[in-house]
Each structure stands twice: as structure tokens, then as C-alpha cells.
Motif scaffolding. Structure first.
Motif, PDB file in Angstrom:
ATOM      1  N   MET A 294      40.128  36.338  26.553  1.00 19.57           N
ATOM      2  CA  MET A 294      39.621  35.839  27.820  1.00 19.57           C
ATOM      3  C   MET A 294      40.808  35.630  28.757  1.00 19.57           C
ATOM      4  O   MET A 294      41.887  35.244  28.312  1.00 19.57           O
ATOM      5  N   CYS A 295      40.613  35.886  30.021  1.00 16.37           N
ATOM      6  CA  CYS A 295      41.683  35.752  30.998  1.00 16.37           C
ATOM      7  C   CYS A 295      42.915  36.552  30.556  1.00 16.37           C
ATOM      8  O   CYS A 295      42.792  37.523  29.831  1.00 16.37           O
ATOM      9  N   CYS A 296      44.101  36.124  30.988  1.00 12.53           N
ATOM     10  CA  CYS A 296      45.266  37.000  30.827  1.00 12.53           C
ATOM     11  C   CYS A 296      45.727  37.171  29.391  1.00 12.53           C
ATOM     12  O   CYS A 296      46.213  38.228  29.016  1.00 12.53           O
ATOM     13  N   THR A 297      45.560  36.154  28.547  1.00 15.38           N
ATOM     14  CA  THR A 297      45.868  36.357  27.134  1.00 15.38           C
ATOM     15  C   THR A 297      45.003  37.490  26.591  1.00 15.38           C
ATOM     16  O   THR A 297      45.462  38.349  25.839  1.00 15.38           O
ATOM     17  N   ASN A 312      35.940  37.173  31.581  1.00 15.92           N
ATOM     18  CA  ASN A 312      37.007  36.673  32.448  1.00 15.92           C
ATOM     19  C   ASN A 312      36.824  35.186  32.746  1.00 15.92           C
ATOM     20  O   ASN A 312      35.970  34.512  32.140  1.00 15.92           O
ATOM     21  N   PHE A 313      37.623  34.709  33.672  1.00 17.44           N
ATOM     22  CA  PHE A 313      37.738  33.280  34.010  1.00 17.44           C
ATOM     23  C   PHE A 313      36.413  32.498  33.982  1.00 17.44           C
ATOM     24  O   PHE A 313      36.326  31.428  33.385  1.00 17.44           O
ATOM     25  N   PHE A 314      35.382  33.050  34.630  1.00 12.25           N
ATOM     26  CA  PHE A 314      34.114  32.323  34.723  1.00 12.25           C
ATOM     27  C   PHE A 314      33.260  32.407  33.471  1.00 12.25           C
ATOM     28  O   PHE A 314      32.148  31.906  33.445  1.00 12.25           O
ATOM     29  N   GLY A 451      43.389  39.468  40.468  1.00 15.31           N
ATOM     30  CA  GLY A 451      43.016  38.081  40.707  1.00 15.31           C
ATOM     31  C   GLY A 451      41.772  37.609  39.984  1.00 15.31           C
ATOM     32  O   GLY A 451      41.213  38.292  39.133  1.00 15.31           O
ATOM     33  N   CYS A 452      41.345  36.439  40.397  1.00 13.23           N
ATOM     34  CA  CYS A 452      40.505  35.547  39.625  1.00 13.23           C
ATOM     35  C   CYS A 452      39.028  35.700  39.946  1.00 13.23           C
ATOM     36  O   CYS A 452      38.595  36.689  40.517  1.00 13.23           O
ATOM     37  N   ASN A 453      38.273  34.664  39.590  1.00 14.93           N
ATOM     38  CA  ASN A 453      36.902  34.434  40.056  1.00 14.93           C
ATOM     39  C   ASN A 453      36.914  33.148  40.858  1.00 14.93           C
ATOM     40  O   ASN A 453      37.735  32.267  40.640  1.00 14.93           O
ATOM     41  N   THR A 480      44.549  44.346  37.399  1.00 15.43           N
ATOM     42  CA  THR A 480      45.055  43.424  36.374  1.00 15.43           C
ATOM     43  C   THR A 480      44.205  42.149  36.409  1.00 15.43           C
ATOM     44  O   THR A 480      43.332  42.005  37.265  1.00 15.43           O
ATOM     45  N   GLY A 481      44.511  41.250  35.516  1.00 16.69           N
ATOM     46  CA  GLY A 481      43.915  39.912  35.540  1.00 16.69           C
ATOM     47  C   GLY A 481      42.411  39.928  35.325  1.00 16.69           C
ATOM     48  O   GLY A 481      41.866  40.788  34.633  1.00 16.69           O
ATOM     49  N   CYS A 482      41.751  38.964  35.952  1.00 19.23           N
ATOM     50  CA  CYS A 482      40.305  38.852  35.785  1.00 19.23           C
ATOM     51  C   CYS A 482      39.564  39.953  36.523  1.00 19.23           C
ATOM     52  O   CYS A 482      38.443  40.300  36.170  1.00 19.23           O
ATOM     53  N   TRP A 556      40.088  35.488  44.533  1.00 20.41           N
ATOM     54  CA  TRP A 556      41.229  34.703  44.058  1.00 20.41           C
ATOM     55  C   TRP A 556      40.942  33.204  44.141  1.00 20.41           C
ATOM     56  O   TRP A 556      40.150  32.751  44.960  1.00 20.41           O
ATOM     57  N   MET A 557      41.641  32.427  43.306  1.00 21.90           N
ATOM     58  CA  MET A 557      41.515  30.967  43.401  1.00 21.90           C
ATOM     59  C   MET A 557      42.824  30.234  43.128  1.00 21.90           C
ATOM     60  O   MET A 557      43.029  29.141  43.593  1.00 21.90           O
ATOM     61  N   SER A 558      43.749  30.807  42.345  1.00 22.67           N
ATOM     62  CA  SER A 558      44.861  29.976  41.853  1.00 22.67           C
ATOM     63  C   SER A 558      46.086  30.007  42.767  1.00 22.67           C
ATOM     64  O   SER A 558      46.230  30.891  43.611  1.00 22.67           O
TER      65      SER A 558
END
Ligand code: CUV
Ligand code: SF4
Length: 633
Positions: A294-297, A312-314, A451-453, A480-482, A556-558
């Protein structure tokens, strides 16, 4: 549930959210609802709580309401100061991750848990950094290279070594703007100092030191993170996997790997392959151990081992809601503290491992790099022993997943490109084929979608809409990423997805045997994208900003994303944001970001919350850059 009411693109996620409601379990969407309208001052970036004379909130509208904080800071100062601090925080996260990886390389040994997997990459880095390799043990070389990297964080003189990798005209711009980052920690400290009460008030100056710090992330921390992870754990090559919560297995011990640093997850992967550990799983009645990322790991271990992607993130809460997760193992970043109350509703163990991210109510088993494999095994054992506690009546695994082909490091992409090189005419191992199809217009351009959720966007919706639009218009997507995980779940990272691409991109996908959307790894691996763009620019004898290339962060969020956006801009690549950054309270700062930055760096921000408008803007910008490039070449 009607389409418009859905908070996620995914029907199955919606079913899990309903399951949560039925079981009386709170999720992020409940909390989002309870949050009501966000604070308007915070949203626009005009709230300052840097000193105790405040907090001061100034008016985002010129000439109306309080125009200055008690010290006299204007909206421009406050907005730019807040933005700079976000960059510093983001840079610190990526870079502190990189520092740990460099430490791991410093302790690597032939018979230890951490070994050197990509000697070639180590030797070429040693050469780049002028480390003697003649007749030396590879581990001596590794330790010296690691020490040099560790010095990049705090060296008293000079600028970052990896800046040398950029195209010449880019380096010149950095020099002239005085934004060449010095030591990584120093840039972060400088921002904290300059944004202290009563220091820099000039917004443009704040944006510049912001970019300098961000560059210390992209061409410093993140690049060290990627390169050193490749040396230690292997440079990714294309491989197959599957993505979405459907990868969870009812009859196996399911372990979610969540967080960021591969030094932990690599060891968990090794531990889960240990025959004794597998035997233990069988003894408790499980058919095996199923790791899911999950996520970047998740991105790190899928790129190098094909470990399946749970989501992913959510989906971190949603995974727990399936009732089949024996343990969620986390290290740092992007971990919801709500995993404590939500895992309490199920049998799931929530295990934190890093002293940098202790979470109230979680089981903390500190990961010890010195005894890495032993630590990892004891963490996996905890999960196995928990299998018996699973409550059958609470189990629901959504039956959705998609095939994904991923593992596209720059080296892997170049290797694919070699398929079309006539070796009688051209050398192998370069980006020439990519440059050629871009010049010829077969590919109109390239987009890095990252980027993220963010709950301001329906989960994954903007990622997927934008990706589909771009590939249909012959723009190749790297991700990349989420965002990459969203693509994998939607099937866009499968070679089959070429059918959704325009004719040009479709032909390229067939010839070089790649999907139209290339998963390049985790967030620190955006440094791979910088490398790919930089090498292409060098090959064509131009700067990054001359290429028809865009960077996109749809959801994106972070704070890390803010650092990324700023190093991408400073690297000469336009950034398209699908979520408004908290800067709208200063017309001057907005004008700098979306306009004036272009004169300085050759790139600027585009902001629109409508993914369709945003993708139309990208396509226009790509054509604009093409026209200029064609006139030059
Ligand atoms: Ni580091 S930063 S939510 S995991 S991409 Fe995913 Fe990527 Fe954003 Fe976090
Ligand atoms: Fe207010 Fe200035 Fe203090 Fe910020 S630094 S809280 S604007 S007095």
C-alpha cells in the motif's frame, strides 16, 4: 448508490464503505463529513501562527478587513512563508528516508542482511563521485560512497553532487537564480530560519529559497533514496503483478505493507519466504502468507519483487474493513492514525516499527536494522499468530483486481527502447528512440502523473480521467506514488491498455512492448522521471523546459507533494495541480506561481480542479512547447 454520490471511482470500495456503516465503523469519509466547511483563512493560506502575538488571520481580499498581521506581515508574506514551510517539511520527509537508506548501505556487508544487489550502479556512482574502485572490495567502495552521500546532508561547503546530472542550460539557470542547493539539511534549516518571525518578508525571495530547498529534495534526498535503494535492493525490471483489494486471499495470512522505506519491507519480503515461517503459517491452518503493498512501500516492493498492490492511500482503512488482514505493518509517512481505532474493530494487528512514527494505540515493534531479518521475522510471526482470531462473519473481500506490468526504471525503459535500435547505425542503451518519436510527433509528448488521494476529489477519478485523456492523445504517461497505483487498479499499466491509446502511442507500445502508462515506482522515484527527462533533453541538446513534457498532481495532499511540485518547476517542467494549494489568499503569490515563474525557470503552475479542463490545458501546453521546439531544431 448513485454514481454522483460515490466517493470512490470503485464500486467495490463503495461496498466496503457501506460495510463500515453497517458495522458501525468510522472511516475517513465520515470524518470528512463531520469536518463541515474548511476554515476559509487556512484554505487560502492567510492564517499565520508563527509567533505567539498571533495567530493572525489577514484578509485574502485587498483593501478589505485586516491587511497586516500584528508584526505587519502582509497576505503575500504569510502565504509565501506558509508555502515555504510546507516545502521544508516535504523535503525533510523524502530526505530523512534517503538518509536511512544511505545508513543501511553504510552497514551493508557480504554476509549480512543487507548486501549490494546492483554492483554496476554502485561502480558507476563511485566513478561519478570520484571514488577509487581499483582493486578494492566492493563493500569498501559501498561504504565510502555511502559516507559521501551522508555528507550531502550536512556538508559545510559546495552544492549537491547530483546537480551535475542536469542538462547544462538548467544548471546555468540554477546558478543565475542562486537556487543551487547546498547541503540538504542546511536548506531545510535555512527555510525554518528565514520563515521565523521577523525574518524574510519578501514573497519572491521566499519562493526562491523554497525552490532551492525543493531542489535539495528532487536532486538530493529523493535521488539518493532511489539510487541507493537500487544499489541495495536491485534496479527494477519489468514484471507482472496484480492490483486492488481483490489481491487479498481468504485462506492465507494477509499482511499489508504500508509506509515508505524499503529497508523494512525488503526484509519482510525475505522473512515471508523463509521456509520455517511458511511452515508456521501452515501450522495455524493458513495456505500461505500473502503480502500486499500500500502506498509507496507497496510501490517499492512491487517494483522489485512483484508483490501485489492492495491499493493506494485511500484504501488503508478499506483494507482493514475486509476483515482478512492479520497485520498492517507500517514505518513512516502517509499512515492514518485512525488505523488504531479501525483495527480495534477487527482482529487486525496494527504494528508500527519506526521511532520516527509511533502511533497511539498501535503495537510498536521497533525494527532494528542491525538485526534486520530477525526483526522482520518476529513481526511476520505476530501476523501469523493472529490468523486464528479472524472473525468469519466479518469477512468480505471485494472481487476486483487488474493485471499490471510494472518495474520501469530508467534502465528498464532504455532496454525496451533498444528493441527498435538498428545497432548497425545507432548505439544501444540511449534515449534516442524516445527523442526520435517525440521529434517526429508520433508521441506528442510525455506526462509524469504523480501524487496522492484527496477527499476533495472522488477517489482516483482525476488520476484516471487525466491519464485516459492523455494517452488517447498520444501523450505517454509515466507515473509514481498513489497515482501509479490508481493506474494499476484501473488496468492502465497493463499492455492491453494500449488499445485506449492514440495511434502513435499504440504503435510505440507495440514496437517497444510497453504499456501506455509506465509505473516508475514510489514518490522518491520521481527522481527517475527527472533523470529520464534530463537525459532526453541532453540528447536533443536542449533544456528540460524546451520539451513537451508536463508534471501533474491531480489529487495531491501532502507536504511532500508541495516539495515535489516545486522541484519539478525549478527543473523546468510545468506542473498541473488538480487540488488548489493554500496560496489563493495572495494575488501576488498566485501571479508568481502561475505566471512570473516562467521567466525565471521556464515553467509555471496551472491549477484547475476540473480534470477535463486540466487535461485540455496540458494538451495545449504540450502543443505550444512542440511548436517552439520544432522552430528550434
Ligand atoms: Ni510517497 S505522499 S499519499 S504514499 S503519493 Fe501516496 Fe506516495 Fe502521496 Fe503518500
Ligand atoms: Fe501575526 Fe506576525 Fe506573529 Fe505571524 S509572525 S502570528 S503575522 S505577529
Amino acid at each position: 448508490m448513485s454514481e454522483t454520490k460515490m466517493v470512490s471511482l470503485d464500486e467495490m470500495d463503495e461496498q466496503l464503505i457501506q460495510k463500515a456503516e453497517a458495522e458501525g465503523v468510522e472511516t475517513m469519509w465520515d470524518r470528512k463529513k463531520a469536518m463541515k466547511a474548511p476554515c476559509g483563512f487556512g484554505e487560502k493560506g492567510v492564517c499565520c501562527r508563527i509567533c505567539a502575538m498571533g495567530p493572525c488571520r489577514v484578509s485574502p481580499v485587498e483593501g478589505k478587513g485586516a491587511q497586516r498581521g500584528i508584526c505587519g506581515a502582509t497576505a503575500d508574506t504569510i502565504v509565501a512563508r506558509n508555502l515555504a514551510r510546507m516545502i521544508a517539511a516535504g523535503t525533510s520527509a523524502h530526505s530523512d528516508h534517503a538518509r536511512d537508506i544511505a545508513h543501511v548501505m553504510h552497514m551493508a556487508s557480504r554476509d549480512g542482511n543487507y548486501t549490494i544487489k546492483d554492483e554496476r550502479k554502485l561502480l558507476s556512482l563511485a566513478e561519478e563521485w570520484e571514488v577509487n574502485t581499483e582493486g578494492r572490495d566492493i563493500y569498501d567502495v559501498a561504504h565510502e560512497v555511502a559516507e559521501i552521500a551522508l555528507n550531502e546532508f550536512g556538508k559545510p561547503f559546495g552544492t549537491l553532487k547530483f546537480l551535475e546530472r542536469a542538462p547544462e542550460p538548467r544548471k546555468k539557470i540554477w546558478r543565475e537564480l542562486d537556487i543551487e542547493p547546498r547541503a540538504i539539511d542546511r536548506e531545510i534549516a535555512t527555510i525554518m530560519h528565514s520563515t521565523h518571525m521577523g525574518c524574510t518578508s519578501d514573497a519572491e525571495s521566499l519562493l526562491k529559497i523554497g525552490m532551492r530547498t525543493a531542489l535539495a529534495d528532487g536532486w538530493g534526498g529523493s535521488m539518493i533514496g532511489t539510487v541507493f535503494s537500487d544499489i541495495l535492493f536491485g534496479t527494477p525490471v519489468p514484471r507482472e503483478t496484480e492490483a486492488n483489494l481483490g489481491v487479498l486471499e481468504e485462506k492465507q495470512v494477509n499482511i499489508i505493507l504500508h509506509g515508505h522505506e524499503p529497508s523494512l519491507s525488503e526484509m519482510i519480503v525475505m522473512a515471508a519466504q523463509d521456509p520455517q515461517i511458511i511452515k508456521l503459517a501452515e501450522e495455524v491452518g493458513a495456505e500461505g502468507i500473502n503480502l500486499a503493498g500500500m502506498c509507496c512501500t507497496g510501490n517499492e516492493v512491487t517494483m522489485r519483487h512483484g508483490v501485489k498492490i492492495a491499493g493506494n492511500f485511500f484504501q488503508q482503512e478499506l483494507a482493514v474493513l475486509t476483515g482478512v488482514i492479520e497485520a498492517v505493518i507500517v514505518d513512516v509517512q502517509c499512515i492514518f492514525p485512525s488505523l488504531t481505532p479501525i483495527t480495534d474493530c477487527y482482529h487486525t494487528k496494527f504494528i508500527t516499527t519506526s521511532p520516527k512514527a509511533k502511533i497511539t494505540g498501535a503495537t510498536h515493534i521497533e525494527f532494528n536494522e542491525e538485526k534486520a531479518l530477525e526483526s522482520a521475522k518476529s513481526i511476520v510471526r505476530e501476523a501469523i499468530e493472529n490468523f486464528k482470531n479472524r472473525k468469519k462473519e466479518k469477512v468480505f473481500i471485494p472481487q476486483t483486481k487488474n493485471q499490471a506490468t510494472l518495474g520501469y526504471s530508467v534502465e528498464a525503459i532504455i532496454k525496451q527502447l533498444d528493441r527498435v535500435v538498428n545497432s548497425n547505425i545507432d548505439p544501444q542503451g540511449t534515449v534516442k528512440p524516445l527523442a526520435d518519436v517525440i521529434k517526429a510527433g508520433v508521441l506528442r509528448g510525455a506526462a509524469g502523473i504523480v501524487g496522492c488521494n484527496n477527499p476533495k476529489v472522488k477517489h482516483d477519478y482525476s488520476h484516471i480521467e487525466i491519464m485516459k485523456k492523455l494517452i488517447a492523445n498520444d501523450v505517454i504517461v509515466v507515473t509514481t506514488g498513489c497515482a501509479a497505483q490508481a493506474a494499476a487498479k484501473a488496468g492502465l499499466t497493463s499492455k492491453d491498455a494500449a488499445k485506449l491509446a492514440g495511434k502513435g502511442l499504440q504503435a510505440v507500445c507495440e514496437l517497444v512492448d510497453i504499456p501506455p502508462v509506465l509505473h516508475m515506482g514510489s514518490c522518491v522515484d520521481i527522481s527517475r522521471i527527472l533523470t529520464l527527462v534530463g537525459e532526453t533533453a541532453k540528447h536533443m541538446g536542449v533544456d528540460n523546459c524546451d520539451l513537451p513534457v508536463v508534471g501533474v498532481a491531480p489529487e495531491w495532499m501532502s507536504e511532500k507533494a508541495v516539495a515535489i511540485a516545486n522541484y519539478v518547476i525549478a527543473s523546468g517542467i510545468d506542473v498541473f495541480l488538480g487540488v488548489e494549494p493554500p496560496v489563493m489568499g495572495s494575488a501576488a503569490v498566485v501571479d508568481m506561481l502561475t505566471n512570473k515563474l516562467e521567466e525565471m525557470t521556464g515553467a509555471k503552475f496551472f491549477i484547475d480542479t476540473d480534470p477535463h479542463k486540466l487535461s485540455a490545458m496540458m494538451l495545449d501546453r504540450i502543443e505550444e512547447k512542440r511548436a517552439k521546439l520544432e522552430a528550434r531544431l
